[in-house]
Design a protein around this motif. Structure first.
Motif, PDB file in Angstrom:
ATOM      1  N   GLU A 126       0.819  -1.211   0.000  1.00 42.67           N
ATOM      2  CA  GLU A 126       0.000   0.000   0.000  1.00 42.67           C
ATOM      3  C   GLU A 126       0.855   1.265   0.000  1.00 42.67           C
ATOM      4  N   LYS A 127       1.921   1.269   0.805  1.00 44.12           N
ATOM      5  CA  LYS A 127       2.718   2.492   0.943  1.00 44.12           C
ATOM      6  C   LYS A 127       3.695   2.712  -0.215  1.00 44.12           C
ATOM      7  N   ILE A 128       3.831   1.743  -1.121  1.00 44.49           N
ATOM      8  CA  ILE A 128       4.749   1.916  -2.252  1.00 44.49           C
ATOM      9  C   ILE A 128       4.000   1.866  -3.579  1.00 44.49           C
ATOM     10  N   LEU A 129       2.693   2.122  -3.558  1.00 42.33           N
ATOM     11  CA  LEU A 129       1.902   2.056  -4.787  1.00 42.33           C
ATOM     12  C   LEU A 129       2.381   3.066  -5.827  1.00 42.33           C
ATOM     13  N   ASP A 130       2.916   4.210  -5.363  1.00 38.45           N
ATOM     14  CA  ASP A 130       3.399   5.201  -6.320  1.00 38.45           C
ATOM     15  C   ASP A 130       4.579   4.680  -7.125  1.00 38.45           C
TER      16      ASP A 130
END
Length: 331
Positions: free
Chosen positions: A223-227
């Protein structure tokens, strides 16, 4: 997107409306019906198509890497390729897995939580049979995994998962930490039943047999590395790195080039007679004030405006500004 009506279809509708054969409310109902899209709130689609595509590219590379790894391990030509990648719930994944199976739980820091790597029993027993001296040609094995079997498959699975570092290196640096091996998927309760996961299914062709392995990545883990899973960011990062590398190469090449640099303190006009009478200690008055910038000339081109001063025991200048080719006077 709605279908575009031809002129004849439009004329037919207008005729039907005029004749009373078709009511306007019916057209509105049909239009509303086309706009309705089924959505299951129990299984929200948290992975976008772009995220799925990025994961597919990453693990397609992973499949090629582990093809070589498994070929070297079992001394048999092995081909691994992605068959499918989709978002499902954790419950759907667990129910689709056979019992017994080999389920490796591992972590991928800096990603959060545990990730699951499931190896089909047919694949596991085939690898075990080959590594213990067999041919791996047995079609079906129905038995529980012994402690020796678990140790062997854990080592093989750990070796396979270690190649994830190579597959993910273009996105980010990760580590692989294998936690445990489960043979009963029902006993694994690491995630909530409705938790969305990305299920990546690989087919493994080893010798004459085809089996499957699965990689289950929870949404919470990435979730926190979706970018970072947006492909246009990969190209932008690559372009920036190429630009920086090019700039460094240009600077390195320019360092070895000799250029003539001089500083013009100012200008004045004197007679030939005064010039011939000049001696050491004479003072010449220039047209430039002491507190005004001086011009730095590089290869007969005026390039910079600078402030004169002392650098250590030597005279020097500090660059104040760049002189543009379209600027003649400095105000």
């Amino acid at each position: 997107m709605a279908d575009v009506l031809s002129q004849s279809e439009i004329d037919a509708l207008l005729s039907a409306l005029s004749a009373g054969e078709l009511e306007p409310e019916e057209l509105q109902k049909d239009e509303e019906k086309q706009k309705v899209k089924v959505y299951d709130f129990r299984s929200p689609q948290k992975f976008s198509k772009e995220h799925i595509r990025a994961l597919e590219l990453i693990h397609d590379n992973f499949a090629r890497i582990i093809s070589n790894f498994l070929t070297a391990q079992v001394r048999k030509n092995t081909k691994v390729k992605i068959e499918n990648i989709e978002q499902v719930t954790y419950e759907e994944f667990i129910h689709s897995v056979s019992n017994p199976t080999t389920l490796l739980l591992f972590k991928m820091p800096p990603l959060n939580g545990s990730i699951l790597f499931e190896m089909n029993p047919s694949f596991s027993f085939q690898v075990i049979d080959i590594l213990l001296g067999g041919t791996g040609e047995r079609r079906h094995v129905s038995k529980e995994f012994t402690d020796i079997d678990k140790n062997i498959i854990t080592q093989v699975g750990t070796g396979v998962l270690s190649n994830l570092k190579l597959a993910w290196e273009d996105v980010m640096d990760i580590d692989i930490e294998v936690e445990s091996l489960e043979t009963n998927p029902a006993l694994n309760q690491t995630l909530a039943p409705n938790e969305p996961v990305a299920l990546i299914t690989f087919s493994v062709e080893m010798g004459k047999s085809n089996t499957f392995i699965n990689l289950c990545i929870p949404y919470l883990s990435i979730e926190k590395i979706l970018d970072k899973l947006v492909m246009r960011n990969w190209f932008q990062a690559g372009a920036e790195e190429d630009l920086e590398h090019t700039r460094h190469d240009i600077e390195k090449r320019l360092d070895v080039v000799d250029v003539n640099v001089k500083v013009e303190l100012g200008n004045t006009e004197i007679s030939i007679d005064d010039f011939l009478k000049l001696v050491t200690g004479d003072v010449i008055k220039l047209d430039n004030k002491y507190n005004s910038p001086v011009t730095v000339v590089v290869e007969d081109e005026k390039c910079y405006l600078a402030k004169p001063g002392i650098v250590g025991k030597n005279m020097g200048v500090a660059i104040l500004d760049i002189i543009g080719k379209d600027v003649e006077d400095y105000e």
